[in-house]
Scaffold this active site. Structure first.
Site, short mmCIF file in Angstrom:
data_model
loop_
_atom_site.label_atom_id
_atom_site.label_comp_id
_atom_site.label_asym_id
_atom_site.label_seq_id
_atom_site.Cartn_x
_atom_site.Cartn_y
_atom_site.Cartn_z
N HIS A 176 0.82 -1.22 0.00
CA HIS A 176 0.00 0.00 0.00
C HIS A 176 0.85 1.28 0.00
CE1 HIS A 176 -3.64 -2.24 0.39
NE2 HIS A 176 -3.34 -2.74 1.56
N ASP A 212 -2.67 -10.33 -2.60
CA ASP A 212 -3.26 -9.88 -1.33
C ASP A 212 -4.76 -9.58 -1.55
OD1 ASP A 212 -2.16 -8.50 1.50
OD2 ASP A 212 -3.97 -7.52 0.72
N HIS A 214 -6.34 -7.08 -0.58
CA HIS A 214 -6.51 -5.66 -0.89
C HIS A 214 -5.69 -5.27 -2.12
CE1 HIS A 214 -6.89 -6.12 3.57
NE2 HIS A 214 -7.96 -5.36 3.39
N ASP A 301 -4.44 -12.72 3.36
CA ASP A 301 -5.72 -12.29 3.93
C ASP A 301 -6.90 -12.67 3.04
OD1 ASP A 301 -4.70 -10.43 2.14
OD2 ASP A 301 -4.81 -8.72 3.51
#
Ligand code: Q9C
Ligand code: ZN
Length: 362
Positions: A176, A212, A214, A301
């Protein structure tokens, strides 16, 4: 498979705003401990990271941003704060962007949108250099972030010298972190640093495959205008989930980078079979790009039992993921990203690496 880790990473534990309350971040030092324990139990050896190369980070991060991260805690203390966690709270207003407005005539042309003003104190700078309040800077955050990125750089060096595959046990995670903003538990972009190191060491084209849950907005941001790194991400639809403001399918890159960014957003609740189809789409693009190496942003995740996510992958799906990635027959560097079912994280990591190594050997 070569495993690289650093003790420094354990020094950081951030705070995050969660449901209106500041809590100890889901992204905890225990994550690294569980991964280490499972790797050792699986018979693997851990090699310590070499020191980080800060100069090389300037190729992927803004100079002012790096100086800020290195000095933020000292500035925070010098400003008289005692609080355990420096966090931003005020962000550039959306008048800086082109969005629908009741007064479009009052909005400047794109070309005329001025640079975001840079505050002169730590409270303001925290908002200038971050994009989310799920991320804080503590006394040892910079050291830990450097330890984390050192793992990625070291693993990349070893890959460039002929290693078939490596795993960088990176925490805090990185995908991120943009060229100039932290957020989403990330400060330095470990996967981008790995890709950059592979290029520095003579490779010509790298793919980052970000699995991931996200969207890897930071990695996308860093390479958006470049054609030497293909960024391909499969993630929860940003319309529904963090990071909300990037990860859409129509983001394909710009300038020389046009066509070198691929997003595969999937709806909340996506289960393994649909997810594997999305991975196929990504692998087709990567195969066509004829890259010299693959960096996998390995977020776990997507696990069915992750406490903050809602995809449906189980342990055996992680094994399959590893085997599928091995099928590309390309030097591969796994970089740990998210995964918050902390006690399961080590077993899920080992599942991916076992799947990869089993398929790579056969
Ligand atoms: N407190 C990674 O997986 N967190 N980052 C907001 C509300 C956003 C996840 C949750 C999730 C960031 C590396
Ligand atoms: Zn994640």
């Amino acid at each position: 498979m070569l495993i690289i880790a650093s003790e420094l990473q354990r020094l950081h534990h951030g705070s995050e705003l969660d449901g209106g309350v500041v809590i100890a971040s889901w992204e905890s030092p225990a994550r690294a401990a569980y991964v280490t324990e499972a790797l050792i139990a699986s018979g693997r050896r851990i090699t310590p990271a070499d020191p980080p190369d800060l100069e090389e980070l300037h190729l992927i991060h803004d100079r002012g941003y790096l100086e800020f991260l290195a000095s933020a805690w000292d500035q925070w203390i010098a400003a008289g704060h005692q609080g355990p966690a420096a966090m931003g709270f005020a962000f550039p207003p959306r008048s800086a962007y082109r969005i629908s407005s009741p007064h479009p005539e009052a909005r400047s042309d794109e070309a005329q949108v001025p640079d975001t003003p840079r505050p002169d104190n730590i409270e303001g700078l925290l908002g200038y250099y971050s994009f989310a309040v799920d991320c804080s800077i503590g006394e040892h955050t910079w050291e830990a972030a450097l330890g984390s990125v050192a793992c990625a750089q070291t693993a990349a060096t070893r890959l460039s010298r002929g290693e078939r595959a490596a795993f960088a046990l990176c925490r805090p995670p990185g995908h991120h972190a943009t060229a100039n903003q932290f957020g989403g538990y990330c400060y330095l972009n470990n996967a981008a640093a790995a890709a950059q190191r592979l290029l520095t060491h003579g490779m010509h084209r790298i793919a980052v495959i970000d699995v991931d849950y996200h969207h890897g907005n930071g990695t996308q941001d860093i390479f958006y205008h470049r054609d030497d790194v293909l960024m391909a991400s499969i993630h929860c639809d940003p319309r529904q989930q963090f990071p909300y403001f990037s990860g859409y399918a129509d983001e394909i890159g710009t300038g020389a980078g046009r066509g070198w960014n691929l997003n595969v957003p999937l709806p909340r609740g996506t289960t393994a079979s649909r997810w594997m189809e999305g991975l196929d789409t990504i692998l087709e693009r990567v195969q066509a790009a004829q890259v010299d190496a693959v960096v996998v942003s390995l977020g776990l995740d997507t696990f069915a039992h992750d406490p903050i996510s809602d995809f449906g992958l189980e342990r055996e799906d992680f094994t399959q993921m590893g085997a599928i990635l091995a099928g590309m027959e390309c030097p591969t560097l796994f970089v740990l990203e998210g995964g918050y079912a902390t006690e399961e994280l080590g077993h899920n990591t080992v599942a991916v690496l076992d799947g990869f190594s089993g398929a790579a050997a056969s």
